[in-house]
Scaffold this motif. Structure first.
Motif, short mmCIF file in Angstrom:
data_model
loop_
_atom_site.label_atom_id
_atom_site.label_comp_id
_atom_site.label_asym_id
_atom_site.label_seq_id
_atom_site.Cartn_x
_atom_site.Cartn_y
_atom_site.Cartn_z
N GLY A 173 0.78 -1.23 0.00
CA GLY A 173 0.00 0.00 0.00
C GLY A 173 0.81 1.27 0.00
O GLY A 173 0.25 2.37 -0.10
N ALA A 174 2.14 1.18 0.10
CA ALA A 174 2.97 2.38 0.19
C ALA A 174 2.93 3.21 -1.09
O ALA A 174 3.14 4.43 -1.06
N GLU A 175 2.63 2.57 -2.21
CA GLU A 175 2.58 3.31 -3.47
C GLU A 175 1.42 4.30 -3.51
O GLU A 175 1.41 5.24 -4.32
N ALA A 176 0.44 4.11 -2.63
CA ALA A 176 -0.72 5.01 -2.61
C ALA A 176 -0.32 6.43 -2.23
O ALA A 176 -1.03 7.39 -2.57
N ASP A 177 0.79 6.58 -1.53
CA ASP A 177 1.25 7.91 -1.12
C ASP A 177 2.16 8.57 -2.15
O ASP A 177 2.63 9.68 -1.93
N PHE A 178 2.41 7.86 -3.26
CA PHE A 178 3.26 8.41 -4.31
C PHE A 178 2.41 9.25 -5.25
O PHE A 178 1.27 8.88 -5.57
N ASP A 179 2.95 10.37 -5.69
CA ASP A 179 2.15 11.29 -6.50
C ASP A 179 1.68 10.67 -7.81
O ASP A 179 0.55 10.85 -8.22
N LYS A 180 2.58 9.92 -8.49
CA LYS A 180 2.22 9.36 -9.78
C LYS A 180 2.76 7.94 -9.89
O LYS A 180 3.96 7.73 -9.74
N VAL A 181 1.86 7.02 -10.15
CA VAL A 181 2.22 5.62 -10.38
C VAL A 181 1.64 5.21 -11.73
O VAL A 181 0.46 5.45 -12.01
N VAL A 182 2.47 4.61 -12.57
CA VAL A 182 2.03 4.08 -13.85
C VAL A 182 2.10 2.55 -13.77
O VAL A 182 3.15 1.99 -13.45
N TYR A 183 0.98 1.91 -14.06
CA TYR A 183 0.91 0.45 -13.98
C TYR A 183 0.98 -0.17 -15.37
O TYR A 183 0.36 0.33 -16.32
N CYS A 184 1.70 -1.27 -15.46
CA CYS A 184 1.76 -2.05 -16.70
C CYS A 184 0.36 -2.55 -17.05
O CYS A 184 -0.37 -3.03 -16.18
N THR A 185 -0.01 -2.48 -18.33
CA THR A 185 -1.30 -3.01 -18.77
C THR A 185 -1.16 -4.17 -19.73
O THR A 185 -2.08 -4.96 -19.88
N SER A 186 0.00 -4.28 -20.42
CA SER A 186 0.24 -5.40 -21.35
C SER A 186 1.71 -5.78 -21.31
O SER A 186 2.58 -4.90 -21.21
N GLY A 187 1.96 -7.08 -21.44
CA GLY A 187 3.33 -7.58 -21.50
C GLY A 187 3.37 -8.90 -22.22
O GLY A 187 3.45 -9.95 -21.59
N PRO A 188 3.24 -8.89 -23.57
CA PRO A 188 3.21 -10.15 -24.32
C PRO A 188 4.45 -11.01 -24.05
O PRO A 188 5.54 -10.46 -23.87
N PRO A 189 4.29 -12.33 -24.01
CA PRO A 189 3.07 -13.11 -24.26
C PRO A 189 2.23 -13.34 -23.00
O PRO A 189 1.19 -13.98 -23.08
N PHE A 190 2.69 -12.84 -21.87
CA PHE A 190 2.00 -13.12 -20.61
C PHE A 190 0.69 -12.35 -20.49
O PHE A 190 -0.32 -12.88 -20.04
N ASP A 191 0.71 -11.09 -20.88
CA ASP A 191 -0.49 -10.25 -20.85
C ASP A 191 -0.68 -9.70 -22.25
O ASP A 191 0.15 -8.93 -22.75
N PRO A 192 -1.75 -10.08 -22.93
CA PRO A 192 -1.92 -9.73 -24.35
C PRO A 192 -2.08 -8.23 -24.57
O PRO A 192 -2.41 -7.47 -23.66
N LEU A 193 -1.84 -7.82 -25.80
CA LEU A 193 -1.98 -6.42 -26.17
C LEU A 193 -3.45 -6.00 -26.07
O LEU A 193 -4.31 -6.60 -26.71
N THR A 194 -3.69 -5.00 -25.28
CA THR A 194 -5.04 -4.45 -25.11
C THR A 194 -4.94 -2.94 -24.96
O THR A 194 -3.90 -2.42 -24.54
N LEU A 195 -6.00 -2.25 -25.30
CA LEU A 195 -6.05 -0.81 -25.12
C LEU A 195 -6.78 -0.47 -23.83
O LEU A 195 -7.83 -1.02 -23.53
N CYS A 196 -6.18 0.44 -23.07
CA CYS A 196 -6.81 0.99 -21.86
C CYS A 196 -6.73 2.51 -21.97
O CYS A 196 -6.06 3.04 -22.85
N SER A 197 -7.41 3.19 -21.09
CA SER A 197 -7.36 4.66 -21.15
C SER A 197 -5.91 5.14 -21.03
O SER A 197 -5.51 6.12 -21.66
N GLU A 198 -5.12 4.44 -20.20
CA GLU A 198 -3.69 4.72 -20.07
C GLU A 198 -2.96 3.40 -20.32
O GLU A 198 -2.84 2.56 -19.43
#
Length: 240
Positions: A173-198
């Motif tokens: 939960g420590a990341e909640a206090d960070f101003d900006k966190v960018v999360y991975c949304t795709s990582g082929p072949p483990f996580d397929p290519l998809t579109l998200c708002s970010e």
């Protein structure tokens, strides 16, 4: 519109995790002139553990400290700024003689503070301080709460993390206090290519990694981007 960034981990002087991956990036630039890449560089990459199963032996006798590799530094320095930004991906990346990964997983605040300062000092010695952005992705996605606080205190502005529960347990939960966190949304072949708002698509420069941006994954990415080009805004990570 969907904001989209592509990042590549472990770009280093290692012969099997090198700037060779940039050939694929420039293929993509030929197709999409506004495409944006964030390169994550371990500052003194040091793999000390023997390989698993059928993987090649990737050990190096000593740390691959970037300021001792001027050709590597010059290649980073010469990258077109409209397409590339450079970010931090740990110092050794691993824990020497214990692991090739997880450098920050169990690191306390004081040790993390010193490790960040070492990263910054080495980048300055490499004359790349104007190229590196205050963005940090912890090696193997794992970073302790104390190290998250240290990152904030030394001026890291963006943490690039994973949203998966196994990793978020480490963050506690420590990341909640960070101003900006960018999360991975795709990582082929483990996580397929998809579109998200970010959309944050992650690849590796390691040729032994299943997520390596090889020729086939480049073709897959080209096709994905062409299919969705009218809906995409290419962004640097700091713009997500």
């Amino acid at each position: 519109m969907f904001n989209l960034n592509i990042s590549i981990d472990d770009v280093s002087p290692h012969p099997l995790s090198s700037t060779k991956v940039l050939e694929r990036c420039f293929e993509l630039i030929e197709e999409f002139e506004d495409i944006k890449f964030t390169l994550f560089v371990p500052i003194s990459y040091w793999r000390t553990m023997p390989p698993d199963q059928d993987r090649p032996d990737t050990r190096t006798k000593s740390p691959l400290q970037i300021n001792l590799h001027p050709e590597f530094c010059e290649e980073l320095r010469s990258l077109p700024e409209q397409n590339f930004e450079i970010a931090y991906h740990g110092y050794f990346h691993g824990i020497p003689r214990q692991s090739n990964n997880d450098e920050f997983k169990n690191m306390g605040y004081s040790d993390a503070l010193e490790r960040f300062k070492l990263m910054f000092s080495t980048v300055e010695q490499a004359d790349l301080e104007d190229k590196f952005k205050p963005i940090f992705r912890p090696p193997a996605w794992r970073i302790s709460p104390g190290a998250i606080q240290a990152a904030k205190d030394v001026g890291i502005e963006i943490l690039a993390l994973s949203p998966k529960p196994a990793y978020r347990e480490v963050y506690a939960g420590a990341e909640a206090d960070f101003d900006k966190v960018v999360y991975c949304t795709s990582g082929p072949p483990f996580d397929p290519l998809t579109l998200c708002s970010e959309t944050e698509i992650v690849y590796h420069a390691c040729e032994w990694d299943k997520n390596y941006l090889d020729e086939q994954k480049t073709e897959d990415l080209k096709n994905f981007l062409k299919q969705n080009e009218s809906k995409i805004d290419f962004c640097f990570m700091r713009e997500l």
